[in-house]
Design an enzyme around this catalytic site. Structure first.
Site, PDB file in Angstrom:
ATOM      1  N   LYS A 199       0.849  -1.187   0.000  1.00 48.70           N
ATOM      2  CA  LYS A 199       0.000   0.000   0.000  1.00 48.70           C
ATOM      3  C   LYS A 199       0.883   1.235   0.000  1.00 48.70           C
ATOM      4  O   LYS A 199       1.720   1.423   0.885  1.00 48.70           O
ATOM      5  CB  LYS A 199      -0.885  -0.025   1.241  1.00 48.70           C
ATOM      6  N   LYS A 252      -2.301  -1.560  -3.660  1.00 45.68           N
ATOM      7  CA  LYS A 252      -3.170  -0.390  -3.606  1.00 45.68           C
ATOM      8  C   LYS A 252      -2.352   0.879  -3.683  1.00 45.68           C
ATOM      9  O   LYS A 252      -1.353   0.967  -2.980  1.00 45.68           O
ATOM     10  CB  LYS A 252      -3.921  -0.433  -2.272  1.00 45.68           C
TER      11      LYS A 252
HETATM   12  C1  PBG Z   1      -7.260   2.830   5.677  1.00 48.39           C
HETATM   13  C2  PBG Z   1      -7.751   2.799   4.292  1.00 48.39           C
HETATM   14  C3  PBG Z   1      -7.662   3.822   3.345  1.00 48.39           C
HETATM   15  C4  PBG Z   1      -8.277   3.353   2.195  1.00 48.39           C
HETATM   16  C5  PBG Z   1      -8.751   2.066   2.466  1.00 48.39           C
HETATM   17  N1  PBG Z   1      -8.392   1.737   3.761  1.00 48.39           N
HETATM   18  C6  PBG Z   1      -7.178   5.206   3.440  1.00 48.39           C
HETATM   19  C7  PBG Z   1      -5.819   5.599   3.744  1.00 48.39           C
HETATM   20  O1  PBG Z   1      -4.895   4.794   3.876  1.00 48.39           O
HETATM   21  O2  PBG Z   1      -5.658   6.799   3.879  1.00 48.39           O
HETATM   22  C8  PBG Z   1      -8.376   4.133   0.917  1.00 48.39           C
HETATM   23  C9  PBG Z   1      -9.378   3.684  -0.037  1.00 48.39           C
HETATM   24  C10 PBG Z   1      -9.657   4.624  -1.139  1.00 48.39           C
HETATM   25  O3  PBG Z   1      -9.035   5.684  -1.334  1.00 48.39           O
HETATM   26  O4  PBG Z   1     -10.590   4.303  -1.878  1.00 48.39           O
HETATM   27  N2  PBG Z   1      -8.211   2.400   6.589  1.00 48.39           N
END
Ligand code: PBG
Length: 326
Positions: A199, A252
């Site tokens: 991520k 991601k």
């Molecule tokens: C963290 C989380 C995030 C997303 C999914 N789980 C946000 C982040 O890390 O700031 C982002 C998902 C998206 O942008 O669609 N709980």
């Protein structure tokens, strides 16, 4: 000088002449079975609130979330990932580990009404902390190991409430091992873990943070989320999580990281998921609203690109819309 036609041995256009032959030789296709739909649940009653930067995506109170579930089931999308917006946030995200937290209540209610729904939860703290970071803050940074014990409690409490699979997303070192240990100890050895293993610290999460009101109140997430320049590090993260017991590896965001999806796919035997994140959704919606692109076609083409890159599973806000076209 005209080319003599017998010299033209290669005519790839033969296999593109009509839709029938094109479908026959198509290498990659999409199916509703590829999708996991994010669903936002918010504390309160009678709420269906559209997220301004994500047209067509809503925050629902638990008493109205069935409307969304019905729409999804009608197009054969039966896997959801739940995100919660609690009534109260505090420094340690207490709601996230409470038996009566927003996610725990939502899980019980959704699973009871819809035995066919496969419910996944995001295991993270940023939606529940008043500072908006993904863990416990010590000296202005997220403390890795203190955060792990909260993630363990959160995962077990989701399991107690009936979750089918948990998806830790906070990028803490050791989160998969810690959660696996606690789930097993509590008798939940059959609940799989889909790790947000790879991520990135990405600006594409902007609209999501509006959706769950989780923008960090200070600093950024660069001490835990990955640097966008790195791909070998992504493979390393995937392999570590595989070793720690992850069942599915997620990359991601998706669209700007198709090369990472491919690299991870080539280095693991686990199913690979990708998260087609909020900013990717908003960009397509905005351009389509302006009439600059054909929104539906661009949606299908981008989802296809993720699958082609190697994703077996796509988490996407387009799940319902795309499945309806398949
Ligand atoms: C963290 C989380 C995030 C997303 C999914 N789980 C946000 C982040 O890390 O700031 C982002 C998902 C998206 O942008 O669609 N709980």
């Amino acid at each position: 000088m005209a080319l003599h036609h017998v010299d033209l041995v290669h005519r790839p256009r033969r296999l593109r002449q009509n839709e029938s032959i094109r479908r026959l030789v198509r290498e990659t296709t999409l199916s509703p079975d590829d999708f996991i739909a994010p669903v936002f649940v918010i504390a309160g009653t009678n709420i269906k609130h559209e997220i301004p930067s994500m047209p067509g995506v809503y925050q629902y109170s638990i008493d109205r979330v069935q409307e969304e579930i019905d729409h999804l089931l009608a197009v054969d999308v039966s896997r959801i990932i739940l995100f919660g917006i609690p009534k109260e946030k505090d420094s340690v995200g207490s709601d996230s580990i409470s038996e009566n937290g927003i996610i725990q209540q939502a899980l019980r209610s959704i699973k009871q009404a819809n035995p066919d729904i496969y419910a996944i939860t995001d295991v993270c703290m940023c939606e529940y902390t008043d500072h908006g970071h993904c863990g416990i803050i010590v000296n202005d940074d997220v403390h890795n190991d203190q955060t792990l014990s909260y993630l363990q409690k959160q995962a077990v409490s989701h399991a107690d409430a009936g979750v089918d699979m948990v998806a830790p997303s906070g990028m803490m070192d050791g989160m998969v091992a810690a959660i696996r240990y606690s789930l097993d100890e509590a008798g939940y050895e059959t609940i799989p873990i889909m790790s947000y293993a790879v991520k990135y610290g990405s600006a594409f999460y902007g609209p999501f943070r509006e959706a769950v009101e989780s923008t960090p109140q200070f600093g950024d997430r660069k001490t835990y989320q990955m640097d966008p320049g790195n791909v070998r590090e992504g493979i390393k993260e995937a392999l570590i999580d595989e070793e720690e017991g992850a069942d599915i590896i997620m990359v991601k965001p998706a669209l700007a990281y198709l090369d990472v999806i491919r690299a991870v796919k080539e280095n693991t035997l686990l199913p690979v998921a990708c998260y087609n994140v909020s900013g990717e959704y908003s960009m397509i919606k905005a351009a389509a609203e302006k009439g600059w692109i054909d929104g539906e076609k661009v949606m299908m083409e981008t989802l296809l690109s993720m699958k082609r890159a190697g994703a077996d599973i796509i988490l996407t806000y387009f799940a319902q819309e795309a499945a309806a076209l398949l």
